[in-house]
Design a protein around this motif. Structure first.
Motif, PDB file in Angstrom:
ATOM      1  N   MET A  38       4.635  -3.958   3.914  1.00 52.20           N
ATOM      2  CA  MET A  38       4.936  -3.163   2.721  1.00 52.20           C
ATOM      3  C   MET A  38       4.702  -3.968   1.444  1.00 52.20           C
ATOM      4  SD  MET A  38       8.330  -0.961   3.735  1.00 52.20           S
ATOM      5  CE  MET A  38       8.251  -0.083   2.163  1.00 52.20           C
ATOM      6  N   ALA A  39       5.201  -5.191   1.421  1.00 52.87           N
ATOM      7  CA  ALA A  39       5.130  -5.994   0.199  1.00 52.87           C
ATOM      8  C   ALA A  39       3.688  -6.297  -0.190  1.00 52.87           C
ATOM      9  CB  ALA A  39       5.910  -7.294   0.389  1.00 52.87           C
ATOM     10  N   LYS A  46       1.235  -3.291  -0.699  1.00 53.85           N
ATOM     11  CA  LYS A  46       1.635  -2.548  -1.907  1.00 53.85           C
ATOM     12  C   LYS A  46       2.137  -1.150  -1.561  1.00 53.85           C
ATOM     13  CE  LYS A  46      -1.088  -4.712  -5.595  1.00 53.85           C
ATOM     14  NZ  LYS A  46      -2.123  -4.469  -6.637  1.00 53.85           N
ATOM     15  N   LEU A  47       2.842  -1.025  -0.454  1.00 54.25           N
ATOM     16  CA  LEU A  47       3.382   0.262  -0.035  1.00 54.25           C
ATOM     17  C   LEU A  47       4.827   0.398  -0.494  1.00 54.25           C
ATOM     18  CD1 LEU A  47       2.116   0.468   3.670  1.00 54.25           C
ATOM     19  CD2 LEU A  47       1.072   1.496   1.628  1.00 54.25           C
ATOM     20  N   THR A  48       5.183   1.574  -0.977  1.00 50.59           N
ATOM     21  CA  THR A  48       6.576   1.877  -1.278  1.00 50.59           C
ATOM     22  C   THR A  48       7.184   2.802  -0.223  1.00 50.59           C
ATOM     23  OG1 THR A  48       5.886   3.698  -2.729  1.00 50.59           O
ATOM     24  CG2 THR A  48       6.273   1.555  -3.757  1.00 50.59           C
ATOM     25  N   GLN A  49       6.333   3.454   0.564  1.00 56.51           N
ATOM     26  CA  GLN A  49       6.777   4.292   1.675  1.00 56.51           C
ATOM     27  C   GLN A  49       6.688   3.448   2.953  1.00 56.51           C
ATOM     28  OE1 GLN A  49       7.799   7.661   2.004  1.00 56.51           O
ATOM     29  NE2 GLN A  49       8.130   7.134   4.141  1.00 56.51           N
ATOM     30  N   ARG A  50       7.790   3.327   3.664  1.00 61.28           N
ATOM     31  CA  ARG A  50       7.803   2.529   4.886  1.00 61.28           C
ATOM     32  C   ARG A  50       6.882   3.147   5.938  1.00 61.28           C
ATOM     33  NH1 ARG A  50      11.331  -1.247   7.172  1.00 61.28           N
ATOM     34  NH2 ARG A  50      11.347  -1.289   9.456  1.00 61.28           N
ATOM     35  N   ARG A  59      -4.450  -2.909   2.069  1.00 60.45           N
ATOM     36  CA  ARG A  59      -4.483  -3.402   0.696  1.00 60.45           C
ATOM     37  C   ARG A  59      -5.775  -3.039  -0.055  1.00 60.45           C
ATOM     38  NH1 ARG A  59      -1.644  -7.288  -2.316  1.00 60.45           N
ATOM     39  NH2 ARG A  59      -2.636  -7.404  -4.369  1.00 60.45           N
ATOM     40  N   ARG A  94      -2.372   6.097  -1.575  1.00 59.78           N
ATOM     41  CA  ARG A  94      -1.228   5.988  -2.482  1.00 59.78           C
ATOM     42  C   ARG A  94      -0.197   5.014  -1.898  1.00 59.78           C
ATOM     43  NH1 ARG A  94      -1.920  11.478  -1.607  1.00 59.78           N
ATOM     44  NH2 ARG A  94      -2.743  12.682  -3.368  1.00 59.78           N
ATOM     45  N   PRO A  95       0.514   4.268  -2.722  1.00 53.62           N
ATOM     46  CA  PRO A  95       1.614   3.446  -2.211  1.00 53.62           C
ATOM     47  C   PRO A  95       2.670   4.268  -1.474  1.00 53.62           C
ATOM     48  CG  PRO A  95       1.062   2.791  -4.441  1.00 53.62           C
ATOM     49  CD  PRO A  95       0.279   4.053  -4.167  1.00 53.62           C
ATOM     50  N   THR A  96       2.777   5.554  -1.803  1.00 51.13           N
ATOM     51  CA  THR A  96       3.756   6.440  -1.160  1.00 51.13           C
ATOM     52  C   THR A  96       3.182   7.160   0.061  1.00 51.13           C
ATOM     53  OG1 THR A  96       3.100   8.209  -2.684  1.00 51.13           O
ATOM     54  CG2 THR A  96       5.001   6.858  -3.309  1.00 51.13           C
TER      55      THR A  96
END
Length: 303
Positions: free
Chosen positions: A185-186, A189-193, A128, A137-139
């Protein structure tokens, strides 16, 4: 005096919380007799009589207790849930006080707090601050490796290790669907698992969570000092989390923080190779479970 009921005080986390609360003079600890622990009416009555209920239950049982609390309306207690059931649920505050500015205050004022998972504590503590600083990056594809003491695995795993039937070390959750990934993830702040590989060693408690990074693959191609600065700023005023210098020995002992509610965050780098290893060290029964629950409880009690 705050009146508290621990629902599920026979398990590892529940026992640890009960033992820690037993000597405190600022609470009254209520309990159901053994023969009434599955008596719904008796549970409803005790829930109506306490200020805070701490849930140390399997997920479905925790959900059932929350339904009982909700049915009590204004007479129902505030809830601190140590299960996985509500960690990403709407209406619940995530119980990781060091997550970001304002999180401790949100915990203090909430009627529904979901205690953070042990592996997730270390992973989110590493991810985080760097996402917030724009250094990850979140991705970003991430791999999270972790080793825990066997006490985090529940009764069957504890019995297997303490009877000598379990191996010295083992990878597990090889279906790559570990229950802590959604909260990582939540709140990371990740959008990529991320790819999460947990393991357990033949020691009762202690934990290391590590994330390898290729620095040139990160936004802005940061140096190790940039990562260190982000952690130092994020945790500057934290009570139980601190940024620590990489050990000169080149080794990290997973058991070094046992018996504490603290967590250390490290950046271990080889600048010449462009590599860095992020590591979080904690006691899986301390900051990873009961210690975090008591920190959240104190916040809910206004301490």
């Amino acid at each position: 005096m705050t009146r508290i009921f621990i629902d599920g005080d026979a398990g590892t986390t529940g026992l640890e919380i009960r033992e820690r609360l037993a000597g405190r003079s600022d609470i009254t600890l209520l309990a159901l007799p053994q023969e009434k622990r599955k008596d719904v009416a008796a549970k409803r009555d005790i829930l109506a009589s306490v200020d805070i209920a701490i849930l140390c239950l399997p997920d479905e049982a925790a959900k059932e207790t929350v339904v009982l609390c909700d049915a009590l309306g204004g007479q129902g207690p505030r809830v601190l849930d140590a299960s996985t059931a509500h960690r990403v649920a709407e209406g619940w505050v995530y119980g990781f006080a060091e997550l970001c500015q304002g999180q401790a205050a949100a915990i203090a004022s909430s009627r529904r707090v979901a205690n953070v998972g042990c592996y997730a504590t270390g992973a989110i503590a590493l991810i985080r601050p760097l996402v917030d600083a724009g250094l990850i990056r979140p991705t970003q594809p991430l791999t999270i490796n972790a080793v825990s003491g066997y006490s985090g695995g529940g009764r069957q795993m504890i019995e297997a290790y303490e009877s000598g039937k379990a191996p010295a070390f083992e990878l597990y959750a090889l279906g790559l669907e570990h229950k802590h990934v959604p909260e990582i993830m939540a709140y990371g702040k990740l959008t990529q698992r991320p790819l999460f590989a947990p393991s357990v060693g033949n020691f009762r408690q202690g934990m290391l969570v590590s994330i390898p990074l290729v620095l040139d693959a990160l936004p802005g191609k940061p140096k190790a000092g940039d990562l260190e600065g982000a952690y130092a700023r994020h945790y500057a005023d934290a009570k139980h989390v601190r940024f620590a210098s990489a050990p000169a020995s080149g080794k990290l002992d997973a058991l070094a923080l046992n018996g504490t509610d603290d967590m250390e965050v490290f950046v271990i780098a080889n600048e010449a190779r462009g590599h860095a290893l992020l590591v979080a060290r904690l006691d899986n029964l301390g900051k990873g479970a009961a210690g975090a629950a008591l920190q959240n409880l104190d916040l809910m009690m206004g301490k």
